[in-house]
Every structure is written in structure tokens, then in C-alpha cells.
Design an enzyme around this catalytic site. Structure first.
Site, PDB file in Angstrom:
ATOM      1  N   LYS A   1      -2.393  -1.935  -3.240  1.00 48.61           N
ATOM      2  CA  LYS A   1      -3.456  -1.096  -2.656  1.00 48.61           C
ATOM      3  C   LYS A   1      -3.092   0.370  -2.852  1.00 48.61           C
ATOM      4  O   LYS A   1      -2.412   0.959  -2.021  1.00 48.61           O
ATOM      5  CB  LYS A   1      -3.626  -1.433  -1.172  1.00 48.61           C
ATOM      6  CG  LYS A   1      -4.656  -0.570  -0.447  1.00 48.61           C
ATOM      7  CD  LYS A   1      -5.085  -1.186   0.871  1.00 48.61           C
ATOM      8  CE  LYS A   1      -5.999  -0.250   1.646  1.00 48.61           C
ATOM      9  NZ  LYS A   1      -6.651  -0.892   2.785  1.00 48.61           N
TER      10      LYS A   1
ATOM     11  N   GLU B   1       0.813  -1.223   0.000  1.00 47.90           N
ATOM     12  CA  GLU B   1       0.000   0.000   0.000  1.00 47.90           C
ATOM     13  C   GLU B   1       0.846   1.273   0.000  1.00 47.90           C
ATOM     14  O   GLU B   1       1.232   1.755   1.067  1.00 47.90           O
ATOM     15  CB  GLU B   1      -0.947   0.014   1.215  1.00 47.90           C
ATOM     16  CG  GLU B   1      -1.831   1.265   1.259  1.00 47.90           C
ATOM     17  CD  GLU B   1      -2.794   1.322   2.453  1.00 47.90           C
ATOM     18  OE1 GLU B   1      -2.701   0.453   3.351  1.00 47.90           O
ATOM     19  OE2 GLU B   1      -3.621   2.237   2.486  1.00 47.90           O
TER      20      GLU B   1
HETATM   21  P1  13P Z   1      -9.361   4.045   4.065  1.00 48.36           P
HETATM   22  O1  13P Z   1     -10.184   3.312   3.050  1.00 48.36           O
HETATM   23  O2  13P Z   1     -10.181   4.658   5.179  1.00 48.36           O
HETATM   24  O3  13P Z   1      -8.392   4.998   3.423  1.00 48.36           O
HETATM   25  O4  13P Z   1      -8.502   2.970   4.830  1.00 48.36           O
HETATM   26  C1  13P Z   1      -7.902   1.976   4.116  1.00 48.36           C
HETATM   27  C2  13P Z   1      -6.655   1.557   4.793  1.00 48.36           C
HETATM   28  O5  13P Z   1      -6.496   0.416   5.124  1.00 48.36           O
HETATM   29  C3  13P Z   1      -5.613   2.571   5.015  1.00 48.36           C
HETATM   30  O6  13P Z   1      -4.424   1.941   5.387  1.00 48.36           O
END
Ligand code: 13P
Length: 342
Positions: free
Chosen positions: A219, A177
Site C-alpha cells: 500500500k 504500507e
Molecule cells: P487515506 O486514503 O485517507 O490516505 O487513508 C488510507 C489509509 O488507510 C491510511 O493508513
């Protein structure tokens, strides 16, 4: 490393019509969320809230996996079943956030590096024993005057790949991510260029560190106008710019891309995902791994009161269902009304 198991888990997480619930708020973050509804962040309130989400009847039609936090994977549902076991029994894959958060990056004012690599190999072994089958690590980059720097982008990309390699070694599918925050007055073009630079660094590091692309998920943030910008891009523009960025940077070997919601409204997060899937098919599954965009209405309905559990579960189910529709591009704004009345 069992390559086949990794690939099967990755594909199950992006099964058609389904996506991931991010319920891995750290103690500090959940405290903020609870504060917004006037609920004290005690261990039992946190447990009760997660219990409500994980026991929502029918959610498994649209939810393939749930990302847990260290405290949560050790907690039990009200009937005594460990949360990870409860989820698995319903066909939902349990996962775990393993980073230790974004900390100030040395020699780079206002930029961060995500920590948590020390001792990670041992922690992953324990998480697997606790039932986790996938992991998540979040790097954070913000758009400002001269930021993000190449230094911040590449050090974070390096750490993401270190995390991904250790996860795969432990038989856990890494969710990589790299989040470019959409706070600020920047244009969508700036978001596009920063997101592209970031994804380029991430896939270079993943390649150099020999990550099996078929056994991971990306992500990313969507490409949006800065939230404080006076000019806001349309749903079509967001879909097209986000797709263009992904097509240029994400290899087709990656089975799925699971977006974060990043502070978008619930409806926008769903509409953007649906618009991208409408333009498919794509080389990868395009899905969601939403935290706030799946939970916000449920949190508001709950307000810490046991009498509101059913209403909160209805609200969560409704968001899960609509995002499930967005997986095939079949969401439309009028579906919001229908569900609310039901
Ligand atoms: P949000 O969808 O609230 O941005 O959170 C996703 C997430 O896991 C952030 O690390």
C-alpha cells in the site's frame, strides 16, 4: 502457514473492478474527521457511521475488503450482527489495522517509528477469531530538510517486515504500507526519489525476513508534487512517475498494489489510478485502499443525522463505483456529473 489461503485472500482483495475501503481511523483520527462535520465522537456515533458505510447496498460490486479498527471489529450493526460477520456475508473480506501508531523516533527529531510489535502475535490470533483475514501496518515518512533519514527509512522497513511475517504466520494477508507524506513544497522528482529509496528498503527487509511475496499486498503513496509546491504535476506525469518507481522496486510476485489516497482530492485519486491502469497491463493489479477519497463526500452528506443516511450511502456508492471504473482505466471526469444527477 497456509500459503494457498494467503494467496487466495490476497487475490480476492485485488479482484478486477474492486478495491479496499480503509475505515480503520483510530479514535483520534475519526474524532478529527467528525469535528470537520460538527459531530461529537462518541462510541455510538462511530458505530452508526461505520454501520452506514458497511450496509450500503451494492457497495460489494466495487469493494473487496474493509479495513477495520480494533473498536470497530468488536462492534455490531444496528440489527445485532457483528460488523465482520455482516461484511463476510456480503462477500467483503474484513481486515484489521494492527499498528499502534507512529511515535517519535529516538535520536531523530521530527521523524517517527511505527509501534505495535510487542504482543502482536497474540493479538493476531484474536483478530483472526473475530473474523479478520488481512492486516494493515502503516509507516510514515515525511519529506523535509534532510528527511527522511536512512535511519528512519530502514527502522520502519524493518518493523513493516516483522509485522508482515507475524501476519502470515497467523494466516492473515499483510498490507504493507510505507507512506511517504506529500505535504510540503517538494517537487515530484524529490517524491520519486524518496518513494524509491523507501520501497527499496521495504523490499530488502521483506526479502531478508522471508516474507512470502505472493501472500501480501503493498500500500504505497502515489508519486506527487508536494501539496504546497507552486508547480503541480499533471495526471499523466503522476501516472508515469508512480509506475516507473513501482516497476523499479516492486517484484512481480506481489499480486497487488493498493494505493492510499493520502489527502488527494477524491477526483484526483480516482483519475490518477485510472491513468495508471490505462497504461496496463502491469505485473501486479493496481487498485485502491482509500480512506478519505472514498469517504469524504459521504461524511459531508451525513453530518451525524439519521435522516441523511441514504444520501451519505449514495455518495459513498458513487465514489466506490468510480474507483471501480478506475481499476480498468475506464474512468473519466464526466462520469462525476452522471452519478451526481442519478
Ligand atoms: P487515506 O486514503 O485517507 O490516505 O487513508 C488510507 C489509509 O488507510 C491510511 O493508513
Amino acid at each position: 502457514m497456509n500459503e494457498q489461503e494467503l494467496q487466495e485472500t490476497a487475490r480476492a482483495l485485488v479482484a478486477p473492478g474492486k478495491g479496499i475501503l480503509a475505515a480503520d481511523e483510530s479514535t483520534g483520527t475519526i474524532e478529527k474527521r467528525f469535528k470537520s462535520i460538527g459531530v461529537e465522537s462518541t462510541e455510538d456515533n462511530r458505530r452508526a457511521y461505520r454501520d452506514l458505510l458497511f450496509t450500503t447496498e451494492g457497495a460489494e460490486e466495487f469493494v473487496s475488503g474493509v479495513i477495520l479498527y480494533d473498536e470497530t471489529i468488536r462492534q455490531k450493526a444496528s440489527d445485532g450482527t457483528p460488523f465482520a460477520e455482516l461484511l463476510s456475508a456480503r462477500g467483503i473480506v474484513p481486515g484489521i489495522k494492527v499498528d499502534a501508531g507512529a511515535k517519535p523516533l529516538a535520536n531523530a527529531p521530527d521523524e517517527t517509528i511505527t509501534e505495535g510489535l510487542d504482543g502482536l502475535r497474540e493479538r493476531l490470533v484474536e483478530y483472526r477469531l473475530l473474523g479478520a483475514r488481512f492486516t494493515k501496518w502503516r509507516a510514515v515518512l515525511s519529506i523535509g530538510e534532510g528527511t527522511p533519514s536512512e535511519y528512519a527509512i530502514w527502522t520502519n522497513a524493518h518493523a513493516l517486515a516483522r509485522f508482515a511475517g507475524l501476519s502470515q504466520e497467523a494466516g492473515l494477508v499483510p498490507i504493507v504500507e510505507p507512506e511517504v507524506l506529500m505535504d510540503g513544497t517538494h517537487s515530484i522528482e524529490t517524491a520519486y526519489s524518496v518513494t524509491g529509496r523507501t520501497q527499496n528498503a521495504v523490499f530488502t527487509e521483506l526479502h531478508d525476513q522471508r516474507i512470502q511475496l505472493e501472500g501480501m499486498l503493498l500500500k504505497p503513496n502515489m508519486v506527487l508534487s508536494g501539496y504546497e509546491s507552486s508547480e503541480q504535476a499533471s495526471v499523466d506525469e503522476v501516472a508515469e512517475m508512480t509506475l516507473r518507481c513501482l516497476y523499479r522496486h516492486v517484484p512481480a510476485a506481489v499480486p497487488g498494489i493498493v494505493f492510499l489516497s493520502g489527502g488527494q482530492s477524491d477526483e484526483d485519486a480516482t483519475a490518477h489510478l485510472s491513468a495508471m491502469n490505462e497504461r496496463g497491463p502491469h505485473p501486479w493489479e493496481l487498485s485502491f485502499s482509500y480512506g478519505r477519497a472514498l469517504q469524504a463526500p459521504a461524511l459531508k452528506a451525513w453530518r451525524g443525522d439519521g435522516a441523511n443516511v441514504e444520501a451519505a450511502q449514495r455518495a459513498y456508492y458513487q465514489r466506490a463505483r468510480l474507483n471501480g471504473a478506475a481499476r480498468s482505466g475506464s474512468y473519466s471526469r464526466d462520469m462525476e456529473e452522471v452519478g451526481a444527477a442519478a
